[in-house]
Scaffold this active site. Structure first.
Site: not given
Ligand code: PLP
Length: 395
Positions: A60, A113, A185, A210
C-alpha cells in the site's frame, strides 16, 4: 539505467520507466506480487520507516511494479511523479480529499464525468463542501464563481460527453491569481494528445481504464503532480485512505501503455473519417468532434492538443427514439459504457453514464437526450462505417 536523452513520444512510450528492470534486466517488468517486503534488520526496518533509507516496506505504501508504471506515466505527462490508484474514481477522490477541506468550495466543468460530479454533490457535501459546476469553456463563468473559500478548479477537457474544450493555459493563469489548485482530468486526450502540466496545471488525472490501458480489461487510475510538494501531499492521503493500485493491475496497465501511441493514432484517424462522414449524413442532425472545423473550439484544439482524439458525440434528426434504434441495431460497434479501448463502443450518456446527474443539470451541461457517444476503436474504418450505415438505415 534511464537514458536522459530526449526522445520522440512514440519512443518514450515504449521505454519510459524502469526499462529493462534494473535488478534482473528482464525486459518485461517483474510482477512483485507481494503485500510486504522483508527487512534485513530491526535497524533497517526503522530506517525505512523514517525515510532515512529508501526501499519498499508494504505494497500500500509502494511496490516496484506499481512504481514502474508511475515512472512511465509521470515521464509521459512531464510531471515530477505519479501515483497509481485502484480506479479512476480513486484518483479523483484522492485529489478531492487532498485539496478540499471542511467548508471548502470548488469549481468544476459542468459536463464532468458523471461520478466526479456526483461524489462532490452527494458525498463531499456531508463535510460542508460546496461546488459550482459551470461551462468552463467560458472563462468568465469561472471568474464569477471564485469565492474566499474556493480551493480547487477541476476541469475536464475535452469534456465527457460533449467534447467541449476548456482553455487550460487560461485556467492556469486564473488559478495562479487566486491561489487555487488546477486539476485536469486528461482521460479523453491521453498523454499522447495533451499535456496539461506543460500548460500550467498543477495536477493531472487519468482513468487508466480508458486509453492508457486500452484493452478494456483493467480498471485503474493515476495522478501526476507538477511538484514534489503536491506529490507528497497526495501520496500521504492516498497511502492513508488506501485507494492504491495492485501490482498485477499495474503490470497489465504498463503492458497496455506500451502501444498507446499506435492505438491513439489509428483510432484518431478512424474518428476523423467517421466524423466527416456522419456530418454529411442526411439522418444526422449534429456532430461534436474537436477535429471538425464546425466544432466551436476547433482553434483551441489546435492550440492545446496534438490531435483531436477518437471520441465523438452526435445526435440524429429523429432525436432520442432514432438514437435508441441506432444503438440497438449496431452489430460491430458494441453497446457499452467506457471508452478508449481498441474496440469501438457506443452508448447513450443521458440514460447511462450520466444518469446520476439530475435532468436540469444534464441539460445545462449540454448532455441532451438525443446525444449518442461513440468511442472509436482501431478496427478498419470501412467496417465501422458499414456497420453505422446499416444501423442508420433502420432509424
Ligand atoms: C471513466 C472515467 C473516470 C472514472 O474512472 P474509473 O476508472 O471508471 O473509476 C473519470 N474521468 C473520466 C473522464 C472517465 O472517462
Amino acid at each position: 539505467m534511464e537514458d536522459k536523452k530526449k526522445h520522440y513520444l512514440e519512443t518514450e512510450i515504449i521505454h519510459a520507466g524502469y526499462y529493462p528492470d534494473p535488478l534482473t534486466r528482464s525486459i518485461s517488468p517483474p510482477i512483485y506480487q507481494t503485500s510486504t517486503f522483508g527487512f534485513e534488520s530491526a535497524e533497517q526496518g526503522a530506517a525505512l520507516f523514517t525515510g532515512k533509507e529508501k526501499g519498499f516496506i508494504y505494497t500500500r505504501l509502494g511496490n516496484p511494479t506499481i512504481e514502474a508504471l508511475e515512472k512511465a506515466v509521470a515521464s509521459l505527462e512531464k510531471g515530477y511523479a505519479a501515483l497509481a490508484t485502484s480506479s479512476g474514481m480513486a484518483a479523483v477522490s484522492t485529489v478531492y480529499l487532498t485539496f478540499l477541506e471542511k467548508d471548502a468550495h470548488m469549481i468544476g466543468t459542468a459536463a464532468l464525468y458523471g461520478s466526479s460530479r456526483t461524489v462532490i454533490e452527494t458525498e463531499f457535501n456531508r463535510f460542508g463542501v460546496t461546488s459550482d459546476f459551470v461551462d468552463t469553456s467560458n472563462l468568465e463563468e469561472i471568474k464569477k464563481r471564485i469565492k474566499k473559500n474556493t480551493k480547487l478548479l477541476y476541469i475536464e477537457s475535452p469534456a465527457n460527453p460533449t467534447m467541449a474544450m476548456t482553455d487550460i493555459q487560461a485556467c492556469a493563469e486564473i488559478a495562479k491569481q487566486h491561489g487555487l489548485i488546477l486539476a485536469v482530468d486528461n482521460t479523453f486526450a491521453s498523454p499522447v494528445l495533451q499535456n496539461p502540466l506543460e500548460l500550467g496545471a498543477d495536477v493531472v488525472i487519468h482513468s487508466v481504464t480508458k486509453f492508457i490501458n486500452g484493452h478494456t480489461d483493467v480498471v485503474g487510475g493515476i495522478i501526476i503532480s507538477k511538484t514534489a510538494e503536491l506529490h507528497q501531499r497526495l501520496q500521504k492521503v492516498l497511502r492513508l485512505m488506501g485507494g492504491t493500485m495492485d501490482p498485477h493491475q499495474a503490470w497489465l496497465v504498463l503492458r497496455g501503455l506500451r502501444t498507446l501511441y499506435l492505438r491513439v493514432e489509428k483510432a484518431q484517424e478512424n474518428a476523423q473519417k467517421i466524423a466527416n462522414w456522419l456530418e454529411q449524413h442526411p439522418k444526422v442532425a449534429w456532430v461534436n468532434y474537436p477535429g471538425l472545423p464546425s466544432h466551436p473550439q476547433y482553434e483551441l484544439m489546435k492550440k492545446q492538443m496534438k490531435g483531436s482524439g477518437s471520441m465523438i458525440s452526435f445526435g440524429l434528426k429523429g432525436g432520442y427514439q432514432a438514437g435508441l434504434k441506432l444503438i440497438n441495431n449496431v452489430r460491430l460497434c458494441t453497446l457499452a459504457v467506457s471508452l478508449g479501448g481498441i474496440e469501438t463502443l457506443i452508448q447513450h450518456p443521458a440514460s447511462m453514464t450520466h444518469s446520476s446527474v439530475p435532468k436540469k443539470e444534464k441539460e445545462e451541461a449540454g448532455i441532451t437526450d438525443d446525444l449518442i457517444r461513440l468511442s472509436v476503436g482501431c478496427e478498419a474504418y470501412e467496417d465501422l462505417k458499414a456497420d453505422l450505415e446499416q444501423a442508420l438505415e433502420q432509424c
